[in-house]
Design an enzyme around this catalytic site. Structure first.
Site, PDB file in Angstrom:
ATOM      1  N   ASN A  75     -11.085  -2.527  -5.397  1.00 47.09           N
ATOM      2  CA  ASN A  75     -10.315  -1.550  -6.177  1.00 47.09           C
ATOM      3  C   ASN A  75     -10.967  -1.175  -7.511  1.00 47.09           C
ATOM      4  OD1 ASN A  75      -7.096  -2.765  -4.968  1.00 47.09           O
ATOM      5  ND2 ASN A  75      -8.229  -0.969  -4.304  1.00 47.09           N
ATOM      6  N   ASP A 114       0.831  -1.210   0.000  1.00 47.52           N
ATOM      7  CA  ASP A 114       0.000   0.000   0.000  1.00 47.52           C
ATOM      8  C   ASP A 114       0.869   1.265   0.000  1.00 47.52           C
ATOM      9  OD1 ASP A 114      -2.335   1.431   0.001  1.00 47.52           O
ATOM     10  OD2 ASP A 114      -2.738   1.190   2.142  1.00 47.52           O
TER      11      ASP A 114
HETATM   12  C1  IPE Z   1      -5.514  -2.737  -0.262  1.00 47.07           C
HETATM   13  O1  IPE Z   1      -5.150  -1.413  -0.363  1.00 47.07           O
HETATM   14  C2  IPE Z   1      -5.476  -3.393  -1.615  1.00 47.07           C
HETATM   15  C3  IPE Z   1      -4.162  -3.493  -2.234  1.00 47.07           C
HETATM   16  C4  IPE Z   1      -3.004  -3.138  -1.708  1.00 47.07           C
HETATM   17  C5  IPE Z   1      -4.176  -4.064  -3.558  1.00 47.07           C
HETATM   18  P1  IPE Z   1      -6.235  -0.256  -0.472  1.00 47.07           P
HETATM   19  O2  IPE Z   1      -5.463   1.004  -0.556  1.00 47.07           O
HETATM   20  O3  IPE Z   1      -7.180  -0.539  -1.579  1.00 47.07           O
HETATM   21  O4  IPE Z   1      -6.994  -0.379   0.914  1.00 47.07           O
HETATM   22  P2  IPE Z   1      -7.903   0.653   1.690  1.00 47.07           P
HETATM   23  O5  IPE Z   1      -8.970   1.089   0.739  1.00 47.07           O
HETATM   24  O6  IPE Z   1      -7.037   1.787   2.098  1.00 47.07           O
HETATM   25  O7  IPE Z   1      -8.433  -0.094   2.870  1.00 47.07           O
HETATM   26  C1  IPE Z   2      -1.664   0.296  -3.337  1.00 48.59           C
HETATM   27  O1  IPE Z   2      -1.413   1.653  -3.363  1.00 48.59           O
HETATM   28  C2  IPE Z   2      -1.867  -0.269  -4.715  1.00 48.59           C
HETATM   29  C3  IPE Z   2      -3.242  -0.704  -5.022  1.00 48.59           C
HETATM   30  C4  IPE Z   2      -4.254  -0.650  -4.214  1.00 48.59           C
HETATM   31  C5  IPE Z   2      -3.471  -1.227  -6.339  1.00 48.59           C
HETATM   32  P1  IPE Z   2      -2.589   2.727  -3.304  1.00 48.59           P
HETATM   33  O2  IPE Z   2      -2.960   3.110  -4.690  1.00 48.59           O
HETATM   34  O3  IPE Z   2      -3.698   2.236  -2.458  1.00 48.59           O
HETATM   35  O4  IPE Z   2      -1.838   3.934  -2.592  1.00 48.59           O
HETATM   36  P2  IPE Z   2      -2.468   4.956  -1.571  1.00 48.59           P
HETATM   37  O5  IPE Z   2      -3.054   4.186  -0.445  1.00 48.59           O
HETATM   38  O6  IPE Z   2      -3.511   5.742  -2.316  1.00 48.59           O
HETATM   39  O7  IPE Z   2      -1.311   5.800  -1.149  1.00 48.59           O
HETATM   40 MG    MG Z   3      -4.109   2.432  -0.484  1.00 45.34          MG
END
Ligand code: IPE
Ligand code: IPE
Ligand code: MG
Length: 238
Positions: A63, A15
């Site tokens: 997502n 993340d």
């Molecule tokens: C979890 O991260 C999913 C992945 C890393 C693929 P998110 O960024 O989607 O999670 P939330 O929404 O902050 O809980």
């Molecule tokens: C994790 O990074 C990757 C996926 C969920 C695909 P994020 O895109 O959630 O990054 P933040 O949480 O917005 O920083």
């Molecule tokens: Mg995230």
């Protein structure tokens, strides 16, 4: 520190790609691109360290709620990752696997085909088992497992009494692999976001503020060191 206690299976919630990009005034998809680079290095390093299973959260069932441009960017990165690995599979010892609902109509057909192709060409590899959680949601996985169990019970293939914890594990996408010993989440968020709810029941959790594109071998080593000091009791008094 000498590591005496190495996890066999590590799960990672990668993340923070978006925040990494935002800090640099770059588009979110650039953060994802750098995230893939970080992942490639971590897979090689985990293999070098002797980790047997690595499961990473690449795209959750939730997502799809992101803007279309971001989802398309992510699909493009998966496509490129799969193409590159199909090309280089012969030189590597990595076994590739995917967990998640691959039947979904949301997933582009060519990505489904490439996943199957990479799984097929790496199925007899003896190195690290790399599991990509793609269109994965823990509750969705439990729902799909329950549907199969109910169908098998209805068809007389199993009795209600035969439904044990082991049987349930065997109907999940992670059947044939041990539960994760360690779960790492980067970016400072301290939640599991629907990742492996059944399998993480007794895993050690390691949270770090490091954003995923900055997660280097050194950061991975820190997680291994912390895990090494943990005392897992599994309900026992010592
Ligand atoms: C979890 O991260 C999913 C992945 C890393 C693929 P998110 O960024 O989607 O999670 P939330 O929404 O902050 O809980
Ligand atoms: C994790 O990074 C990757 C996926 C969920 C695909 P994020 O895109 O959630 O990054 P933040 O949480 O917005 O920083
Ligand atoms: Mg995230």
């Amino acid at each position: 520190m000498t590591i005496t206690n190495l996890p066999e299976h590590i799960a990672i919630i990668m993340d923070g790609n978006g925040r990494w990009a935002k800090k640099r005034f770059l588009p979110r998809n650039e953060g994802h691109r750098r995230g893939v680079k970080a992942l490639e290095d971590i897979i090689d390093y985990a293999e070098e360290k002797g980790i047997k299973y690595l499961t990473v959260y690449a795209f959750s069932t939730e997502n799809w709620r992101r803007p279309e441009s971001e989802v398309n960017g992510l699909m493009g990165l998966f496509r490129r990752y799969l193409d590159n690995n199909i090309k280089t599979a012969g030189k590597k010892n990595l076994r590739f696997n995917v967990i998640g609902d691959l039947k979904s109509a949301n997933i582009p057909e060519d990505i489904k085909e490439k996943i199957n192709q990479l799984k097929e060409i790496t199925k007899d590899k003896t190195g690290i088992c790399f599991n990509m959680a793609f269109n994965y949601g823990g509750r969705d996985e439990v729902k799909r497992a329950l549907q199969k169990i109910a169908q098998d019970a209805k068809d007389g293939k199993i009795t209600v009494e035969a439904i044990t914890e082991e049987l349930i594990s065997g109907y999940l996408d992670t059947s044939h692999m041990p539960d994760p010993d360690l779960m790492i989440r980067t970016s400072g968020e301290e939640r599991t976001s629907n990742f492996l709810p059944w399998q993480l029941a007794y895993s050690e959790f390691y949270f770090t503020d490091c954003l995923w594109p900055d997660f280097t071998k050194e950061e991975f080593d820190k997680a291994l060191e912390v895990y090494n000091t943990r005392k897992r009791r599994f309900g026992k008094s010592e």
